[in-house]
Design an enzyme around this catalytic site. Structure first.
Site, PDB file in Angstrom:
ATOM      1  N   ARG A 238      -0.133  -8.949  13.374  1.00  0.00           N
ATOM      2  CA  ARG A 238      -0.695  -7.994  12.399  1.00  0.00           C
ATOM      3  C   ARG A 238      -1.602  -8.693  11.400  1.00  0.00           C
ATOM      4  O   ARG A 238      -2.653  -8.171  11.035  1.00  0.00           O
ATOM      5  CB  ARG A 238       0.447  -7.272  11.658  1.00  0.00           C
ATOM      6  CG  ARG A 238       1.195  -6.314  12.553  1.00  0.00           C
ATOM      7  CD  ARG A 238       2.519  -5.929  11.957  1.00  0.00           C
ATOM      8  NE  ARG A 238       2.380  -5.068  10.796  1.00  0.00           N
ATOM      9  CZ  ARG A 238       3.364  -4.840   9.930  1.00  0.00           C
ATOM     10  NH1 ARG A 238       4.533  -5.425  10.083  1.00  0.00           N
ATOM     11  NH2 ARG A 238       3.167  -4.019   8.930  1.00  0.00           N
TER      12      ARG A 238
ATOM     13  N   ARG B  27      11.823  -6.009   4.275  1.00  0.00           N
ATOM     14  CA  ARG B  27      11.675  -4.545   4.170  1.00  0.00           C
ATOM     15  C   ARG B  27      12.708  -3.824   5.041  1.00  0.00           C
ATOM     16  O   ARG B  27      12.987  -4.212   6.160  1.00  0.00           O
ATOM     17  CB  ARG B  27      10.274  -4.127   4.629  1.00  0.00           C
ATOM     18  CG  ARG B  27      10.138  -2.603   4.684  1.00  0.00           C
ATOM     19  CD  ARG B  27       8.732  -2.141   4.798  1.00  0.00           C
ATOM     20  NE  ARG B  27       8.012  -2.743   5.890  1.00  0.00           N
ATOM     21  CZ  ARG B  27       6.691  -2.625   6.065  1.00  0.00           C
ATOM     22  NH1 ARG B  27       5.981  -1.921   5.201  1.00  0.00           N
ATOM     23  NH2 ARG B  27       6.081  -3.203   7.083  1.00  0.00           N
TER      24      ARG B  27
ATOM     25  N   LYS C  66       0.834  -1.215   0.000  1.00  0.00           N
ATOM     26  CA  LYS C  66       0.000   0.000   0.000  1.00  0.00           C
ATOM     27  C   LYS C  66       0.863   1.257   0.000  1.00  0.00           C
ATOM     28  O   LYS C  66       0.603   2.192  -0.744  1.00  0.00           O
ATOM     29  CB  LYS C  66      -0.915   0.045   1.244  1.00  0.00           C
ATOM     30  CG  LYS C  66      -1.855  -1.107   1.387  1.00  0.00           C
ATOM     31  CD  LYS C  66      -2.672  -0.994   2.651  1.00  0.00           C
ATOM     32  CE  LYS C  66      -1.850  -1.030   3.929  1.00  0.00           C
ATOM     33  NZ  LYS C  66      -1.125  -2.296   4.158  1.00  0.00           N
TER      34      LYS C  66
ATOM     35  N   ARG D  39      -9.158   1.095   9.368  1.00  0.00           N
ATOM     36  CA  ARG D  39      -8.892  -0.336   9.404  1.00  0.00           C
ATOM     37  C   ARG D  39      -9.773  -1.091  10.387  1.00  0.00           C
ATOM     38  O   ARG D  39      -9.518  -2.261  10.684  1.00  0.00           O
ATOM     39  CB  ARG D  39      -7.432  -0.683   9.573  1.00  0.00           C
ATOM     40  CG  ARG D  39      -6.649  -0.162  10.625  1.00  0.00           C
ATOM     41  CD  ARG D  39      -5.249  -0.776  10.608  1.00  0.00           C
ATOM     42  NE  ARG D  39      -4.285   0.049   9.939  1.00  0.00           N
ATOM     43  CZ  ARG D  39      -3.106  -0.376   9.533  1.00  0.00           C
ATOM     44  NH1 ARG D  39      -2.738  -1.605   9.708  1.00  0.00           N
ATOM     45  NH2 ARG D  39      -2.275   0.442   8.948  1.00  0.00           N
TER      46      ARG D  39
ATOM     47  N   ARG E 250      11.805  -2.349  10.638  1.00  0.00           N
ATOM     48  CA  ARG E 250      10.752  -1.902  11.555  1.00  0.00           C
ATOM     49  C   ARG E 250      10.537  -2.930  12.663  1.00  0.00           C
ATOM     50  O   ARG E 250      10.608  -4.128  12.412  1.00  0.00           O
ATOM     51  CB  ARG E 250       9.437  -1.706  10.773  1.00  0.00           C
ATOM     52  CG  ARG E 250       9.285  -0.325  10.211  1.00  0.00           C
ATOM     53  CD  ARG E 250       8.135  -0.168   9.266  1.00  0.00           C
ATOM     54  NE  ARG E 250       6.864  -0.732   9.659  1.00  0.00           N
ATOM     55  CZ  ARG E 250       5.719  -0.565   8.976  1.00  0.00           C
ATOM     56  NH1 ARG E 250       5.724   0.162   7.870  1.00  0.00           N
ATOM     57  NH2 ARG E 250       4.604  -1.102   9.377  1.00  0.00           N
TER      58      ARG E 250
END
Ligand code: AP5
Length: 250
Positions: A202, A158, A41, A119, A191
């Site tokens: 998550r 990431r 996203k 969300r 992260r």
């Protein structure tokens, strides 16, 4: 990778005034980007910002930016940051307070793309009410879809730049110099919520709290499911095609 807007005001909270004039646009776009963590996203939000001129606004970015300004222990922001590090959703009240504070970003004449908000159903209903009160309408809710193994691969690899928010991937989008941001030279980090145990939390939170939003927006005729597989440019093209056909009727 250069952002259309610096998003400084959005990241600094309610009182900050945006100094970046809105991009001149032929059409004002107001979009929500849905999708599981790691579906891309944020990557698409940056690409769409260039194509459409609308500012990409991420609630996750705001909570991460606030980490640089330690919140008093027990304060709403400190609690929000702990929840986020564990991979849990931040409470609706904290998120809604943040969005109301930055209501002027929703009224921006350059449009907006909400990345990671709403969300939960409560957040979706709150943004519906806010937009009605402002006489604004969403154009589309783009829902990016990706199989779980691919999601885990994207999140595990990431790396992000805490200074300028650029996002890389150790395999699919590596920086030119290892662990150094191409844009600003900052040191790239992983992260906290990209650790395996937080990723699991998550994904579960996404299934239970966010998946029901698809039905909410489907009923309103706003839901555009888009495959998030393939190269970022391919996904962007798919998204722009869907917007052109279904919103502009081209
Ligand atoms: P947030 O920052 O919004 O995280 P998220 O929704 O979990 O999404 P991510 O940022 O992890 O992934 P993304 O889909 O943007 O993927 P990206 O483009 O980076 O929120 C974090 C936390 O904040 C939440 O868990 C929660 O605690 C809290 N929070 C935020 N908003 C909230 C709210 N409204 N209510 C409650 N709590 C809230 O891509 C991922 C990786 O894949 C990158 O390395 C990228 O380079 C790579 N990649 C991207 N596209 C491709 C591609 N096409 N091919 C290969 N690799 C790709």
């Amino acid at each position: 990778m250069t952002p259309v807007h610096d998003r400084t005001a959005w990241l600094q909270g309610g009182k900050a005034v945006c100094l970046q004039p809105p991009t001149r646009v032929d059409r004002i776009w107001r979009l929500v980007l849905l999708g599981p963590p790691g579906s891309g996203k944020g990557t698409q939000a940056e690409l769409l910002a260039h194509s459409l001129g609308a500012c990409a606004l991420s609630t996750g970015d705001v909570f991460r930016a606030a980490r640089g300004h330690p919140a008093p222990p027990g304060s709403a922001m400190a609690v929000a940051q702990e929840q986020m590090a564990r991979g849990e959703l931040v409470t609706d009240n904290s998120v809604l307070a943040l969005i109301r504070e930055r209501g002027r970003c929703l009224r921006c004449s350059g449009g907006f793309m909400l990345d990671g908000f709403p969300r939960t159903l409560a957040q979706a209903e709150a943004i519906d009410a806010l937009l009605v009160a402002e006489n604004l309408q969403l154009d589309a809710v783009v829902s990016y879809e990706l199989p779980t193994p691919e999601i885990i691969a994207r999140l595990s690899g990431r790396r992000t730049c805490p200074a300028c928010k650029s996002v890389f991937h150790v395999e699919t989008c590596p920086p030119k110099r290892e662990a150094v941001c191409d844009r600003c030279g900052g040191a790239l980090v992983q992260r906290e919520d990209d650790r395996p145990e937080a990723i699991q939390v998550r994904l579960e939170a996404y299934q239970s709290a966010t998946v029901p939003l698809a039905a909410h927006y489907q009923k309103k005729g706003l839901l555009f499911p888009i495959s998030a597989a393939g190269l970022p440019a391919e996904i962007l093209a798919r998204t722009l095609d869907a917007l052109a056909i279904r919103v502009l009727g081209l």
